[in-house]
Design a protein around this motif. Sequence first.
Motif, PDB file in Angstrom:
ATOM      1  N   LEU A 509       0.828  -1.208   0.000  1.00  6.64           N
ATOM      2  CA  LEU A 509       0.000   0.000   0.000  1.00  6.64           C
ATOM      3  C   LEU A 509       0.862   1.257   0.000  1.00  6.64           C
ATOM      4  CD1 LEU A 509      -2.860  -0.867   2.532  1.00  6.64           C
ATOM      5  CD2 LEU A 509      -3.084  -0.464   0.076  1.00  6.64           C
ATOM      6  N   ARG A 510       0.500   2.231  -0.849  1.00  8.61           N
ATOM      7  CA  ARG A 510       1.193   3.518  -0.914  1.00  8.61           C
ATOM      8  C   ARG A 510       0.110   4.606  -0.912  1.00  8.61           C
ATOM      9  NH1 ARG A 510       4.343   0.215  -0.121  1.00  8.61           N
ATOM     10  NH2 ARG A 510       6.362  -0.199  -1.134  1.00  8.61           N
ATOM     11  N   ALA A 511      -0.044   5.281   0.219  1.00  7.89           N
ATOM     12  CA  ALA A 511      -1.083   6.296   0.378  1.00  7.89           C
ATOM     13  C   ALA A 511      -0.488   7.682   0.239  1.00  7.89           C
ATOM     14  CB  ALA A 511      -1.783   6.156   1.726  1.00  7.89           C
ATOM     15  N   SER A 512      -1.189   8.553  -0.497  1.00  9.77           N
ATOM     16  CA  SER A 512      -0.803   9.965  -0.623  1.00  9.77           C
ATOM     17  C   SER A 512      -2.006  10.818  -0.224  1.00  9.77           C
ATOM     18  CB  SER A 512      -0.381  10.267  -2.069  1.00  9.77           C
ATOM     19  OG  SER A 512      -1.475  10.134  -2.952  1.00  9.77           O
ATOM     20  N   MET A 519       0.711  -1.510  -4.677  1.00 11.36           N
ATOM     21  CA  MET A 519       1.792  -2.057  -5.486  1.00 11.36           C
ATOM     22  C   MET A 519       1.871  -3.566  -5.235  1.00 11.36           C
ATOM     23  SD  MET A 519       2.742   0.829  -6.747  1.00 11.36           S
ATOM     24  CE  MET A 519       4.278   0.424  -7.566  1.00 11.36           C
ATOM     25  N   ILE A 520       1.683  -4.365  -6.287  1.00  9.77           N
ATOM     26  CA  ILE A 520       1.648  -5.829  -6.153  1.00  9.77           C
ATOM     27  C   ILE A 520       2.832  -6.427  -6.899  1.00  9.77           C
ATOM     28  CG2 ILE A 520       0.281  -7.911  -6.524  1.00  9.77           C
ATOM     29  CD1 ILE A 520      -2.209  -6.257  -6.487  1.00  9.77           C
ATOM     30  N   SER A 551     -10.041  -7.452   3.472  1.00 10.23           N
ATOM     31  CA  SER A 551      -9.995  -6.359   4.434  1.00 10.23           C
ATOM     32  C   SER A 551     -10.161  -5.023   3.723  1.00 10.23           C
ATOM     33  CB  SER A 551      -8.669  -6.380   5.206  1.00 10.23           C
ATOM     34  OG  SER A 551      -7.604  -6.085   4.323  1.00 10.23           O
ATOM     35  N   ALA A 552     -10.641  -4.022   4.455  1.00  7.45           N
ATOM     36  CA  ALA A 552     -10.894  -2.715   3.870  1.00  7.45           C
ATOM     37  C   ALA A 552      -9.611  -2.025   3.419  1.00  7.45           C
ATOM     38  CB  ALA A 552     -11.626  -1.823   4.876  1.00  7.45           C
ATOM     39  N   MET A 553      -8.475  -2.395   4.023  1.00 12.60           N
ATOM     40  CA  MET A 553      -7.219  -1.722   3.687  1.00 12.60           C
ATOM     41  C   MET A 553      -6.819  -1.962   2.232  1.00 12.60           C
ATOM     42  SD  MET A 553      -4.962  -2.363   7.147  1.00 12.60           S
ATOM     43  CE  MET A 553      -3.609  -1.413   6.509  1.00 12.60           C
ATOM     44  N   ALA A 556      -9.942  -1.372  -2.010  1.00  9.95           N
ATOM     45  CA  ALA A 556      -9.957  -0.401  -3.107  1.00  9.95           C
ATOM     46  C   ALA A 556      -8.773  -0.610  -4.042  1.00  9.95           C
ATOM     47  CB  ALA A 556      -9.958   1.020  -2.552  1.00  9.95           C
ATOM     48  N   GLY A 557      -7.609  -0.928  -3.466  1.00  8.22           N
ATOM     49  CA  GLY A 557      -6.447  -1.147  -4.313  1.00  8.22           C
ATOM     50  C   GLY A 557      -6.602  -2.366  -5.207  1.00  8.22           C
TER      51      GLY A 557
END
Length: 593
Positions: A509-512, A519-520, A551-553, A556-557
């Motif tokens: 995960l990369r959050a801005s 990123m997978i 999971s919610a984290m 979306a990704g």
Amino acid sequence: MVFVILTVINFVVITKGAGRIAEVAARFTLDAMPGKQMAIDAELNAGLIKEEQAKTRREELSKEADFYGSMDGASKFVRGDAIAGIIITLVNIVGGIGIGVMQRGMDVSQALQTYTILSIGDGLVSQIPALVVSTAAGILVTRSSDKQSLGPMLTSQLFFHPRVLSVLSISMLLLSAFSLVTGMLPWFPFMCMGVLFGFMYRTFDERGLLTERPVGPDLDEGGDPEGGPEGGGDGGEGDAPAPGSPEKMEDLLHLDTLQIELGYGLLSLADPKKGGDVLERVTSVRRNFVQDMGFIIPAVRLRDNLELQPNEYRFIFRGQLIATGEVMPGYWLAMNTNNSTEVLPGVQTTEPVYGLPATWITEVERKNAEVAGYTVVDPASVLVTHFSETVRRHCHQILSRQDVQVLLDNLKEDNPALVNELVPGLLSVGQVQRVLQNLLSEGVPIRNLVGVLERVADFAETTKNPDELAEQARKAIGAQVVKPYLDEHGNLHAITLDPWLEEELVKGLRASQNETVLMIDPKIAEHLSHQLHQSMQPMIAEGRTPAVICSAMIRAGLRRFFAAKFPELAFLSYEELPPKIEIVPTATVPSLQ
């Protein structure tokens, strides 16, 4: 003799000529209507006129067709009235002679003289009004296509042109002099009319009321300050602006939000006169979309495109092609949704919405197909269904900032505290738009806008990231999000992920401030793609919408990563599930060994 002359003039000259003119005018007007309508649509699409002007022109075109059609019918009544007058006169003469000879004891010559005079007198009483009516109808039918009413136009032409008044005055005075010399006609009435017309000419000329028609080219073509050549009467706003004017160039920049283009072979589907109802169905699609998804899509422009194949149609979104297809008018589309073993004769094709194999069949084969268990739909239904699904798949792109502002303004009437707190204090209209677009992109309705925005307002002080705020909004309306994927018992059939695999995905995960990206690792991505594809097939075969729960984290990704490859695959999170929802795993994606 006078009666015969009036009858001949009325029947042979006026009524027959007016009837023929009305018939030809009505025929030409109705034949020219499709071309005129297409010309209006072409000018509207090119930006030469505005929507209001196009609507006004269509109304004027409809009124013109109704006028000439009515006058064609009215001329038949006038002609019938003239014929009835002649028949009544003949009946009176024959009946009068019979009454005079058999009841009055007159000889034939006396009865003929007496009752002919009486019948002709009665005929004059009926023929003179009929002549006036026929003349009035002839004048009305043969009038020019001027938009001015007939009364003012006729008055202007007869009494406000100097040449007409001068010729009338001189003609009446000459007739008066001729009558005075020969004694054949009464001279005094002609003298009075000659003096009257001369007085009108002198008086109107002194007061500047007379208008002389300009000699040379028609100045109305370009010099009318009230409108363009079509007489739009819009104060010079758009019918015929000067070439190269700034207004014209700005109008050319306009793009329709949604547009349906039809090949010339499909125009009958949109023509109400030929039984076409595509326009009504598109309106119904917009109405249903508002009720289902929660916002109003813009008006849809329907136009023909000669560059397309005859049976081809296209859906255009702001100038970009988003979908295309073909239908066959006069045929029916049969889809084998029940795995029937019967093979239908016809044209093999693919249903454009769901990609199912289908066959275009004739009306003769329609009943056989229905008996065999095929789903049979008409071409208009295929087109409209394709349009409806296309709009749903692209509704997140259709939602503009202006649409969001309209939604907020409407919401503010009943919930002013919520709107005042959220915009512009916590979020801008653009940020609210991004949140709503995230929901719509996954088919989540925004009709419960109060619930969505209240949850967004609760977390807007913590984060401005639209992806994170959209996840919080999904939790607020979780029951609405999950409902399409539940079975008849309220259970959720979904694909689950191995916990170790979820932990590995969380590391990417990369959050801005503006978005969250997942990123997978390429190996994990390939493994996920293969496993998801295999796990989806049984669910699709059972008629279920495939769904993954995680999971919610990472929800979306994952959805954004696999949206292009698996557009029909839904991604749900455990956190947005309502209480008492039982998860029935249909498959589990294992960890990468």
